[in-house]
Design an enzyme around this catalytic site. Structure first.
Site, PDB file in Angstrom:
ATOM      1  CG  ASP A  42      -2.284  -0.549   0.935  1.00 31.56           C
ATOM      2  OD1 ASP A  42      -2.570  -0.865  -0.226  1.00 31.56           O
ATOM      3  OD2 ASP A  42      -3.080  -0.701   1.885  1.00 31.56           O
ATOM      4  CE  LYS A  64      -7.788   0.953  -3.318  1.00 35.57           C
ATOM      5  NZ  LYS A  64      -8.610   1.060  -4.544  1.00 35.57           N
ATOM      6  CG  MET A 181      -8.813   8.064   5.076  1.00 34.78           C
ATOM      7  SD  MET A 181      -9.404   6.597   4.183  1.00 34.78           S
ATOM      8  CE  MET A 181     -10.351   5.765   5.494  1.00 34.78           C
TER       9      MET A 181
END
Length: 260
Positions: A42, A64, A181
């Protein structure tokens, strides 16, 4: 190809790489990385983590990350399946923990549909490491009776979270909110939470938790968006909302006193 010459099915292990600091890897994670012939990595995995890979390991970056160009999830799942069917020892190396906003659940389901039972190795999640690095807990007997991990990045075309309701739960049940996020949605998150929580509710924002480049700000819910603008903090970052953040202030004050 005859049955006797068929390639044995390989192994797939989903490994949590933690928030970035390679010293936060578990022993089980290190052993899995060391034994892998194929590693799918990742975007947010720290470079020091890959120092444990063997020299001949085939490393593929399948980033990602919100707001950036990403490898489609279906492609990642197919890469795992292809490598396993080729007899490889596959490690899917994911930032934080595979089962906390890491799509680990989706990948496990995909592998199982193909007849592969993966191993999952947990990692330290960024929300925990971020607050620990600031000297404060996520739960506290007097300040927070529980913790909720949520994402501020809703699924595309999804309804998103009801931040007002979540704020009510945090207020009524004395919960800490850890928001992953959420930087790009900070204004919406702030507005929703302010309908239930007072403006002076403490908030910590931690960017790149556990890494040498870590930055943070300690603010209030009412001042959150203005502080993000003033400091320029951005992704990847976690936001922690609740009275446990008062422990950060106390730790910083104590550290300043000791240094004086």
């Amino acid at each position: 190809m005859s049955a006797s010459s068929a390639i044995p099915l390989g192994r797939v292990t989903l490994v949590g790489a933690g928030p970035g600091d390679p010293e936060l890897l578990t022993l089980k994670a290190v052993k899995a990385i060391q034994s892998a012939s194929v590693i799918l990595v990742d975007d947010l995995v720290g470079d020091g983590v890959l120092a444990h890979a063997r020299p001949d390991a085939r490393i593929t970056y399948v980033g990602k990350r919100g707001g950036c160009k990403s490898t489609p999830q279906a492609t990642i799942e197919q890469l795992m399946l292809d490598a396993a069917h080729a007899g490889e020892n596959v490690v899917r190396l994911k930032g934080g923990d595979p089962f906390i906003f890491g799509r680990g659940g989706e990948e496990v389901e995909s592998l199982r549909r193909a007849g592969i039972e993966p191993v999952v190795v947990n990692g330290v999640t960024a929300g925990l490491a971020a607050m620990t690095g600031l000297g404060a807990p996520l739960t506290h007997r007097d300040r927070a009776h529980g913790v909720v991990f949520v994402t501020g990045h809703p699924q595309k075309d999804g309804p998103g979270l009801n931040w007002a309701r979540l704020g009510e739960s945090a207020r009524d049940l004395h919960l800490t909110l850890v928001i992953y996020m959420g930087i790009s949605s900070a204004a919406r998150i702030q507005a929703g939470l302010l309908s239930a929580l007072p403006p002076d509710t403490p908030v910590a924002v931690i960017e790149r938790a556990s890494l040498p480049s870590q930055r943070q700000c300690i603010t209030t819910l009412g001042g959150l968006v203005d502080q993000l603008s003033a400091t320029g903090l951005g992704s990847p970052a976690v936001m922690v909302v609740g009275d446990v953040v008062r422990g950060v202030r106390a730790a910083l004050q104590q550290a300043a006193t000791l240094a004086a």
